[in-house]
Design an enzyme around this catalytic site. Structure first.
Site, PDB file in Angstrom:
ATOM      1  N   LYS A  39       1.041   0.040 -16.982  1.00 21.69           N
ATOM      2  CA  LYS A  39       0.735  -1.355 -16.654  1.00 21.69           C
ATOM      3  C   LYS A  39      -0.246  -1.397 -15.480  1.00 21.69           C
ATOM      4  O   LYS A  39      -0.508  -0.385 -14.835  1.00 21.69           O
ATOM      5  CB  LYS A  39       2.024  -2.098 -16.291  1.00 21.69           C
ATOM      6  CG  LYS A  39       2.723  -1.583 -15.048  1.00 21.69           C
ATOM      7  CD  LYS A  39       4.000  -2.343 -14.761  1.00 21.69           C
ATOM      8  CE  LYS A  39       4.671  -1.814 -13.484  1.00 21.69           C
ATOM      9  NZ  LYS A  39       5.873  -2.577 -13.126  1.00 21.69           N
ATOM     10  N   ARG A 137      15.468  -9.945 -10.880  1.00 19.37           N
ATOM     11  CA  ARG A 137      14.213 -10.575 -11.306  1.00 19.37           C
ATOM     12  C   ARG A 137      14.320 -11.077 -12.747  1.00 19.37           C
ATOM     13  O   ARG A 137      14.268 -12.268 -12.997  1.00 19.37           O
ATOM     14  CB  ARG A 137      13.042  -9.593 -11.166  1.00 19.37           C
ATOM     15  CG  ARG A 137      12.818  -9.056  -9.765  1.00 19.37           C
ATOM     16  CD  ARG A 137      11.620  -8.133  -9.698  1.00 19.37           C
ATOM     17  NE  ARG A 137      11.687  -7.062 -10.707  1.00 19.37           N
ATOM     18  CZ  ARG A 137      10.808  -6.081 -10.806  1.00 19.37           C
ATOM     19  NH1 ARG A 137       9.788  -6.008  -9.968  1.00 19.37           N
ATOM     20  NH2 ARG A 137      10.928  -5.152 -11.738  1.00 19.37           N
ATOM     21  N   TYR A 265     -17.349  -8.966  11.224  1.00 20.91           N
ATOM     22  CA  TYR A 265     -16.772 -10.297  11.340  1.00 20.91           C
ATOM     23  C   TYR A 265     -15.769 -10.348  12.496  1.00 20.91           C
ATOM     24  O   TYR A 265     -14.929  -9.456  12.639  1.00 20.91           O
ATOM     25  CB  TYR A 265     -16.058 -10.691  10.045  1.00 20.91           C
ATOM     26  CG  TYR A 265     -16.979 -10.972   8.887  1.00 20.91           C
ATOM     27  CD1 TYR A 265     -17.893 -12.025   8.931  1.00 20.91           C
ATOM     28  CD2 TYR A 265     -16.922 -10.192   7.734  1.00 20.91           C
ATOM     29  CE1 TYR A 265     -18.733 -12.285   7.852  1.00 20.91           C
ATOM     30  CE2 TYR A 265     -17.757 -10.447   6.651  1.00 20.91           C
ATOM     31  CZ  TYR A 265     -18.660 -11.498   6.717  1.00 20.91           C
ATOM     32  OH  TYR A 265     -19.491 -11.763   5.657  1.00 20.91           O
ATOM     33  N   MET A 313     -15.914  -7.556   2.248  1.00 23.49           N
ATOM     34  CA  MET A 313     -15.739  -7.501   0.796  1.00 23.49           C
ATOM     35  C   MET A 313     -16.484  -6.329   0.163  1.00 23.49           C
ATOM     36  O   MET A 313     -15.975  -5.665  -0.744  1.00 23.49           O
ATOM     37  CB  MET A 313     -16.205  -8.813   0.163  1.00 23.49           C
ATOM     38  CG  MET A 313     -15.927  -8.916  -1.322  1.00 23.49           C
ATOM     39  SD  MET A 313     -16.512 -10.470  -2.029  1.00 23.49           S
ATOM     40  CE  MET A 313     -15.434 -11.652  -1.222  1.00 23.49           C
TER      41      MET A 313
END
Length: 386
Positions: A39, A137, A265, A313
């Site tokens: 997965k 869950r 930043y 990013m």
């Protein structure tokens, strides 16, 4: 897929020979058949290529989270049974049958929709019962399984071929809650068998249980993280597995800055000395968490170079002042080995205050994967041939 050399500087290398070795180690420990969990794009490694390599190693079952992941594998030619561990939304029942997927079932409306879809197609659908033994869950609570079984028994178009549950704290071998979960699961399975339902494929062991909980080694085991070469915790008994994936990039700009200069930043790094700064062609979209800013390292020419300033990013800056000869175009290891040193996904996770699973899954789709196995090497890129 591309065979072009015109790919970006950031690449994830995936060693498919390692996964063969890891499967062998898992089988040797648990002595059970394997459901390989692929997965989340095989934990960021690339589900299609990993599943193909695993099929070649004789792995006959796969686990995915959602039907769409199973459909992707079917379209890529994977023919082995695929278990949808997270179940399905009732409108997806026809998709499951069309693509020969085995869903987890734990709700009455799932039973009804799958049975109706199978009846319309004149087919028999297969499914596994998901039992909640304490994870909280998904799944029929273990104590409610006897009341749920008549719902399945009335669904003549469904054949229950398996049942499973999932551990909450198996990564801590000393926690007694795992023994409680095993006991609850065994009680639920007794009820399933007493009801005359076949459910021959019984599985409970995740990576941590494969390593430390023999009572959970049932007819199948369900490796996830350990398949990709990492232990689920520092407490787990070691298995002879090794990581498949290395994440590498290159220096695309280099400069000297004076004391007092700031970077990135928020200006979170201020040079305390004359500093040689290298800019790298990757950022948090490529898998380097923002939380490693000003605390993590990468490897350049076999030496550790601190990450300075905030990871952005697309770009990251590192201090290469203490890396003799660091130059434009140098390869930089973000995850993996370089010289005598190595940085694992688990180390990156520690810097980022997260877990190895998340670090691996975060390696974005724009990072090409370079697969190597045997004598073959191939590049898979979302952008195709350039």
């Amino acid at each position: 897929m591309t065979t072009s050399d015109a790919i970006r500087s950031t690449v994830a290398d995936v060693d498919l020979d390692a996964i063969a070795s890891n499967v062998e180690a898992i089988r040797a420990r648990a002595k059970a058949d394997v459901i390989a969990v692929v997965k989340a794009d095989a934990y960021g490694h690339g589900a299609i290529e990993v599943a193909r390599a695993l099929e070649a190693e004789g792995v006959e079952r796969f686990g995915v989270a959602i039907p769409e992941e199973g459909i992707e594998l079917r379209r890529a030619g994977i023919r082995s049974p695929i278990l949808v561990l997270g179940g399905f939304a009732p409108p997806q029942a026809d998709l499951l049958l069309r693509h020969d997927l085995v869903p987890a079932i734990y709700r009455q409306d799932q039973v009804e929709s799958l049975s109706s879809a199978a009846s319309r197609q004149g087919a028999i659908a297969t499914a596994h019962l998901k039992i909640d033994t304490g994870m909280g869950r998904l799944g029929v609570p273990a104590g409610d399984v006897p009341a749920f079984l008549p719902i399945l028994a009335r669904a003549s178009s469904i054949r229950l071929t398996g049942a499973f549950s999932h551990f909450a704290v198996a990564d801590d071998p000393a926690d007694p809650f795992t023994r409680d979960q095993i006991r609850r699961f065994q009680g639920a399975i007794e009820a399933v068998r007493a009801a005359g339902l076949p459910a021959e494929e019984i599985h409970l062991a995740n990576s941590a249980a494969i390593m430390d909980h023999p009572p959970a080694w049932l007819t199948l085991v369900r490796p996830g993280l350990v398949l990709y070469g990492y232990p689920p915790s520092s407490l787990a008994t070691a298995l002879p597995v090794r990581p498949l994936l290395s994440l590498r990039t290159r220096i695309i700009y280099i400069k000297d800055v004076p004391p007092g200069a700031t970077l990135g930043y928020g200006r979170t790094f201020r040079a305390a000395r004359p500093t040689r700064v290298a800019s790298l062609a990757l950022g948090y979209d490529d898998g380097l968490p923002r939380l490693v800013s000003n605390r993590g390292h990468v490897l350049v020419r076999g030496r550790r170079a601190p990450i300075v300033g905030r990871v952005s990013m697309d770009l990251t800056t590192v201090d290469v002042t203490d890396v003799p000869g660091a130059a434009l175009g140098d390869e930089v290891t973000v995850i993996g080995a370089c010289g005598e040193d190595a940085v694992g996904a688990d180390q990156v996770a520690a810097w980022a205050e997260t877990i190895s699973w998340e670090v691996l899954c975060r390696i974005g789709p724009r990072v090409p994967r370079l697969y190597a196995g045997g004598t073959e090497r191939r590049i898979v890129s979302r952008f195709g041939d350039l």
